[in-house]
Scaffold this motif. Structure first.
Motif, PDB file in Angstrom:
ATOM      1  N   GLY A 140       0.790  -1.224   0.000  1.00  0.00           N
ATOM      2  CA  GLY A 140       0.000   0.000   0.000  1.00  0.00           C
ATOM      3  C   GLY A 140       0.818   1.267   0.000  1.00  0.00           C
ATOM      4  O   GLY A 140       0.265   2.365   0.026  1.00  0.00           O
ATOM      5  N   GLY A 141       2.147   1.152  -0.033  1.00  0.00           N
ATOM      6  CA  GLY A 141       3.002   2.321  -0.016  1.00  0.00           C
ATOM      7  C   GLY A 141       2.824   3.137   1.247  1.00  0.00           C
ATOM      8  O   GLY A 141       2.454   2.622   2.307  1.00  0.00           O
ATOM      9  N   GLY A 142       3.076   4.442   1.131  1.00  0.00           N
ATOM     10  CA  GLY A 142       2.842   5.341   2.247  1.00  0.00           C
ATOM     11  C   GLY A 142       1.352   5.487   2.501  1.00  0.00           C
ATOM     12  O   GLY A 142       0.514   5.122   1.673  1.00  0.00           O
ATOM     13  N   VAL A 143       1.001   6.047   3.664  1.00  0.00           N
ATOM     14  CA  VAL A 143      -0.416   6.198   4.015  1.00  0.00           C
ATOM     15  C   VAL A 143      -0.714   7.632   4.425  1.00  0.00           C
ATOM     16  O   VAL A 143       0.131   8.345   4.963  1.00  0.00           O
ATOM     17  N   LEU A 144      -1.953   8.050   4.139  1.00  0.00           N
ATOM     18  CA  LEU A 144      -2.493   9.319   4.595  1.00  0.00           C
ATOM     19  C   LEU A 144      -3.406   9.014   5.776  1.00  0.00           C
ATOM     20  O   LEU A 144      -4.116   8.006   5.769  1.00  0.00           O
ATOM     21  N   LEU A 145      -3.407   9.900   6.798  1.00  0.00           N
ATOM     22  CA  LEU A 145      -4.177   9.606   8.003  1.00  0.00           C
ATOM     23  C   LEU A 145      -4.886  10.849   8.526  1.00  0.00           C
ATOM     24  O   LEU A 145      -4.452  11.979   8.305  1.00  0.00           O
ATOM     25  N   ALA A 146      -5.974  10.595   9.249  1.00  0.00           N
ATOM     26  CA  ALA A 146      -6.637  11.621  10.043  1.00  0.00           C
ATOM     27  C   ALA A 146      -6.809  11.066  11.449  1.00  0.00           C
ATOM     28  O   ALA A 146      -7.228   9.919  11.624  1.00  0.00           O
ATOM     29  N   LEU A 147      -6.468  11.876  12.448  1.00  0.00           N
ATOM     30  CA  LEU A 147      -6.595  11.484  13.841  1.00  0.00           C
ATOM     31  C   LEU A 147      -7.573  12.409  14.551  1.00  0.00           C
ATOM     32  O   LEU A 147      -7.762  13.565  14.155  1.00  0.00           O
ATOM     33  N   ASN A 148      -8.174  11.918  15.629  1.00  0.00           N
ATOM     34  CA  ASN A 148      -8.989  12.758  16.497  1.00  0.00           C
ATOM     35  C   ASN A 148      -8.056  13.707  17.242  1.00  0.00           C
ATOM     36  O   ASN A 148      -7.132  13.274  17.929  1.00  0.00           O
ATOM     37  N   ALA A 149      -8.288  15.020  17.110  1.00  0.00           N
ATOM     38  CA  ALA A 149      -7.373  15.991  17.702  1.00  0.00           C
ATOM     39  C   ALA A 149      -7.387  15.962  19.222  1.00  0.00           C
ATOM     40  O   ALA A 149      -6.396  16.329  19.857  1.00  0.00           O
ATOM     41  N   SER A 150      -8.476  15.507  19.816  1.00  0.00           N
ATOM     42  CA  SER A 150      -8.578  15.486  21.272  1.00  0.00           C
ATOM     43  C   SER A 150      -7.883  14.286  21.896  1.00  0.00           C
ATOM     44  O   SER A 150      -7.294  14.390  22.976  1.00  0.00           O
ATOM     45  N   SER A 151      -7.928  13.152  21.205  1.00  0.00           N
ATOM     46  CA  SER A 151      -7.423  11.914  21.802  1.00  0.00           C
ATOM     47  C   SER A 151      -6.258  11.287  21.060  1.00  0.00           C
ATOM     48  O   SER A 151      -5.543  10.442  21.614  1.00  0.00           O
ATOM     49  N   PHE A 163      -5.684   6.076   4.456  1.00  0.00           N
ATOM     50  CA  PHE A 163      -5.805   5.919   3.005  1.00  0.00           C
ATOM     51  C   PHE A 163      -4.454   5.521   2.434  1.00  0.00           C
ATOM     52  O   PHE A 163      -3.456   6.212   2.638  1.00  0.00           O
ATOM     53  N   ASN A 164      -4.392   4.396   1.715  1.00  0.00           N
ATOM     54  CA  ASN A 164      -3.151   3.940   1.082  1.00  0.00           C
ATOM     55  C   ASN A 164      -2.900   4.706  -0.209  1.00  0.00           C
ATOM     56  O   ASN A 164      -3.810   4.882  -1.021  1.00  0.00           O
ATOM     57  N   THR A 165      -1.663   5.139  -0.420  1.00  0.00           N
ATOM     58  CA  THR A 165      -1.347   5.917  -1.611  1.00  0.00           C
ATOM     59  C   THR A 165      -0.889   5.074  -2.794  1.00  0.00           C
ATOM     60  O   THR A 165      -0.655   5.604  -3.881  1.00  0.00           O
ATOM     61  N   ILE A 166      -0.745   3.774  -2.609  1.00  0.00           N
ATOM     62  CA  ILE A 166      -0.453   2.863  -3.720  1.00  0.00           C
ATOM     63  C   ILE A 166      -1.626   1.904  -3.857  1.00  0.00           C
ATOM     64  O   ILE A 166      -1.968   1.182  -2.913  1.00  0.00           O
ATOM     65  N   VAL A 167      -2.271   1.902  -5.025  1.00  0.00           N
ATOM     66  CA  VAL A 167      -3.453   1.068  -5.231  1.00  0.00           C
ATOM     67  C   VAL A 167      -3.088  -0.403  -5.225  1.00  0.00           C
ATOM     68  O   VAL A 167      -3.717  -1.226  -4.572  1.00  0.00           O
ATOM     69  N   HIS A 168      -2.052  -0.742  -5.969  1.00  0.00           N
ATOM     70  CA  HIS A 168      -1.626  -2.146  -6.038  1.00  0.00           C
ATOM     71  C   HIS A 168      -0.203  -2.176  -6.562  1.00  0.00           C
ATOM     72  O   HIS A 168       0.331  -1.162  -7.018  1.00  0.00           O
ATOM     73  N   ALA A 169       0.403  -3.312  -6.496  1.00  0.00           N
ATOM     74  CA  ALA A 169       1.763  -3.483  -7.004  1.00  0.00           C
ATOM     75  C   ALA A 169       1.749  -4.445  -8.181  1.00  0.00           C
ATOM     76  O   ALA A 169       1.373  -5.598  -8.049  1.00  0.00           O
ATOM     77  N   ASP A 170       2.123  -3.946  -9.354  1.00  0.00           N
ATOM     78  CA  ASP A 170       2.196  -4.819 -10.516  1.00  0.00           C
ATOM     79  C   ASP A 170       3.409  -5.735 -10.412  1.00  0.00           C
ATOM     80  O   ASP A 170       4.463  -5.359  -9.908  1.00  0.00           O
ATOM     81  N   LYS A 171       3.253  -6.947 -10.888  1.00  0.00           N
ATOM     82  CA  LYS A 171       4.339  -7.910 -10.840  1.00  0.00           C
ATOM     83  C   LYS A 171       5.561  -7.360 -11.560  1.00  0.00           C
ATOM     84  O   LYS A 171       5.478  -6.846 -12.674  1.00  0.00           O
ATOM     85  N   GLY A 172       6.699  -7.445 -10.905  1.00  0.00           N
ATOM     86  CA  GLY A 172       7.941  -6.987 -11.506  1.00  0.00           C
ATOM     87  C   GLY A 172       8.305  -5.553 -11.174  1.00  0.00           C
ATOM     88  O   GLY A 172       9.423  -5.130 -11.380  1.00  0.00           O
ATOM     89  N   VAL A 173       7.353  -4.786 -10.648  1.00  0.00           N
ATOM     90  CA  VAL A 173       7.639  -3.397 -10.327  1.00  0.00           C
ATOM     91  C   VAL A 173       8.451  -3.345  -9.044  1.00  0.00           C
ATOM     92  O   VAL A 173       8.033  -3.850  -8.012  1.00  0.00           O
ATOM     93  N   ASP A 174       9.625  -2.732  -9.118  1.00  0.00           N
ATOM     94  CA  ASP A 174      10.506  -2.738  -7.948  1.00  0.00           C
ATOM     95  C   ASP A 174      10.232  -1.610  -6.972  1.00  0.00           C
ATOM     96  O   ASP A 174      10.841  -1.523  -5.918  1.00  0.00           O
ATOM     97  N   ALA A 175       9.266  -0.720  -7.295  1.00  0.00           N
ATOM     98  CA  ALA A 175       8.991   0.407  -6.409  1.00  0.00           C
ATOM     99  C   ALA A 175       8.563  -0.046  -5.021  1.00  0.00           C
ATOM    100  O   ALA A 175       8.903   0.566  -4.025  1.00  0.00           O
ATOM    101  N   VAL A 176       7.799  -1.115  -4.962  1.00  0.00           N
ATOM    102  CA  VAL A 176       7.241  -1.554  -3.686  1.00  0.00           C
ATOM    103  C   VAL A 176       8.326  -1.937  -2.695  1.00  0.00           C
ATOM    104  O   VAL A 176       8.227  -1.681  -1.499  1.00  0.00           O
TER     105      VAL A 176
END
Length: 514
Positions: free
Chosen positions: A202-213, A220-233
């Motif tokens: 899923g690569g890096g992630v975006l997040l929202a937290l409760n500001a009080s707690s 939210f994952n910033t990588i949808v999927h990893a294609d076979k052979g792609v070395d980015a992952v």
């Protein structure tokens, strides 16, 4: 090359040596004799306001008095906190100014509160563990009397008056989701932040937290999927480096990093690599995708679209402005993400479409090959907006890749830069001023001026109408951090690693007009 040095704080001493900035445990204060007392002002968000415009509302500094800027105080870091992190300096975040207090965080994740008027240290929150130091840029948000920040592995909240810890969440990132290094944004009771260069599916992630707690609201994952052979992952990809945009329409927009793949992979296994090199717009309450606009699909040149998105209104149409290291500014419809215009800034060597060609199996590439903008250039720092003009600082630094299996190349020419003004409605360049140095301090507007800083150690201001350079101030050391302008004061973080054999001395300097 370490993939963790490829975002906002990515330049080692062998490249440009991203010098950085500011304060430290046991720091010392020097006050200039006869300096004017600063008028109270604020810079309450990472980019000045929630729209990320970097327009200093209420600033007293203008074309008429900028020549009177004088040093007000200097605060010097000492000890471990002043030591360079990974060869890139001590800090790369922008200061926050609220209620007469300057808040900042260094690359060791320490947080400081200084008096805006005197530079006196009010309190510090010490992390200072080298093994926990991330690549940055780091930084804090301050809302409703609470300071929000993160170390590479946790997020925390502090009392803005005392520095006392209110809560900490150490269970947000799983293995392969990267580490924290972003300056967060806080609005509507939520803390928005992201990890960087995730190495899992899923690569890096975006997040929202409760500001009080500090409790997780959504992820939210910033990588949808990893294609076979792609070395980015396997190397680290996606995530976000710069502060997101929180809009009044109930959305939040992040600028996403690159897929960190090689040219060989992009040619042999082409894929869009969603959502890398994109601006991604999510429902702020749920994290559900609303739209995305991808600047460079199948990227293999480390072209993050990382700049903080800016909210604007162009002829009655709500728009979002984005940009990144590919050296383009993009204007998108804020409701749909439809691209309205894109404009190249800085120098380009005619290979902007290589990734598109590879995606369509039409690229023929042999090594060595030259990249311009290079992976250390383009739009490296955040843009500014005032009136109907967008201000952009760009770095012109070519890179040579010696093989198709090399993710990052090496510096291959003279480093220079420029500051440009673009028309908000059309994207047309209104002026373009070349500078002798690397403008990596972000663009910042103050009335009829636009400021930035040069890595080599210069604060510089331009006439907003003409682009003429009207002010220069030599800094005590190198700098690669955004400035902040509050009232009559310009706050400039400076200092970093060794440059030309000279050891950096980390400082934050305040300049003020009478």
């Amino acid at each position: 090359m370490n993939p963790k040095l490829t975002g906002r704080v990515r330049l080692g001493a062998a490249y440009l040596v991203v010098g950085s900035l500011l304060v430290a445990t046991g720091g010392t204060l020097t006050t200039a004799v006869g300096a004017a007392q600063t008028a109270q002002g604020s810079w309450p968000y990472a980019n000045g306001d929630l729209a990320n415009t970097r327009d200093a509302t209420g600033s007293a500094i203008s074309l008429q008095n900028v020549s009177q800027l004088k040093k007000l105080w200097t605060f010097t870091l000492k000890g471990n906190a002043a030591s360079s992190v990974g060869g890139v300096g001590t800090l790369a975040a922008g200061p926050i100014v609220v209620n007469g207090i300057v808040y900042m965080q260094d690359l060791h994740s320490n947080v400081y509160a200084l008096s805006l008027a005197t530079g006196r240290l009010m309190w510090e929150y010490v992390v200072n563990k080298p093994e926990r130091s991330g690549p940055g840029p780091n930084g804090v948000a301050v809302v409703d009397g609470i300071v929000y920040g993160a170390s590479p592995t946790e997020v925390f909240a502090l009392n803005a008056t005392t520095g006392k810890k209110l809560w900490v969440n150490k269970k947000l990132l799983k293995k392969g989701q990267g580490t924290f290094g972003i300056q967060p944004q806080v609005a509507d009771g939520r803390v928005y932040l992201a990890s960087q260069y995730g190495s899992g599916p899923g690569g890096g992630v975006l997040l929202a937290l409760n500001a009080s707690s500090g409790a997780l609201v959504w992820k939210f994952n910033t990588i949808v999927h990893a294609d076979k052979g792609v070395d980015a992952v396997g190397l680290g990809s996606g995530g976000a480096w710069e502060t997101p945009l929180v809009s009044t329409d109930g959305s939040v927009t992040f600028g996403i990093g690159n897929p960190y793949q090689t040219a060989a992979s992009a040619i042999a296994h082409p894929s869009k690599q969603l959502y890398t090199d994109s601006d991604v717009n999510l429902d702020a309450a749920t994290g559900k995708l609303r739209w995305y606009c991808q600047g460079v699909p199948n990227d293999f040149k480390d072209y993050d679209m990382q700049a903080s998105p800016i909210s604007a209104n162009a002829n009655g149409v709500p728009v979002v402005l984005g940009g990144g290291k590919m050296g383009y500014v993009y204007e998108m419809n804020a409701e749909t993400g439809k691209l309205l215009w894109k404009t190249a800034v800085g120098k380009h060597n005619g290979h902007d479409n290589d990734s598109f060609k590879a995606l369509n199996h039409k690229l023929k590439l042999t090594a060595p090959y030259r990249i311009l903008p290079g992976s250390l250039g383009g739009i490296l720092t955040n843009m500014a907006l005032a009136g109907t003009t967008v201000y952009v600082a760009t770095i012109d630094l070519p890179i040579i890749a010696t093989s198709l299996t090399q993710v990052l190349g090496t510096k291959a020419g003279k480093q220079s830069g420029e500051v440009e003004a673009l028309n908000l409605t059309t994207g047309k360049v209104e002026w373009d001023t070349k500078v002798k140095g690397i403008p990596d301090g972000a663009a910042t507007v103050s009335n009829n001026l636009v400021f930035t800083s040069l890595f080599q150690g210069t604060l510089i201001a331009f006439n907003r109408s003409t682009g003429a350079i009207v002010f220069k101030q030599k800094l005590p050391d190198t700098t690669n951090s955004p400035i902040a302008i509050a009232g009559a004061t310009v706050i400039v973080p400076a200092g970093g690693p060794k440059v030309d054999g000279k050891r950096g001395v980390s400082k934050i300097v305040a300049y003020a007009v009478p």
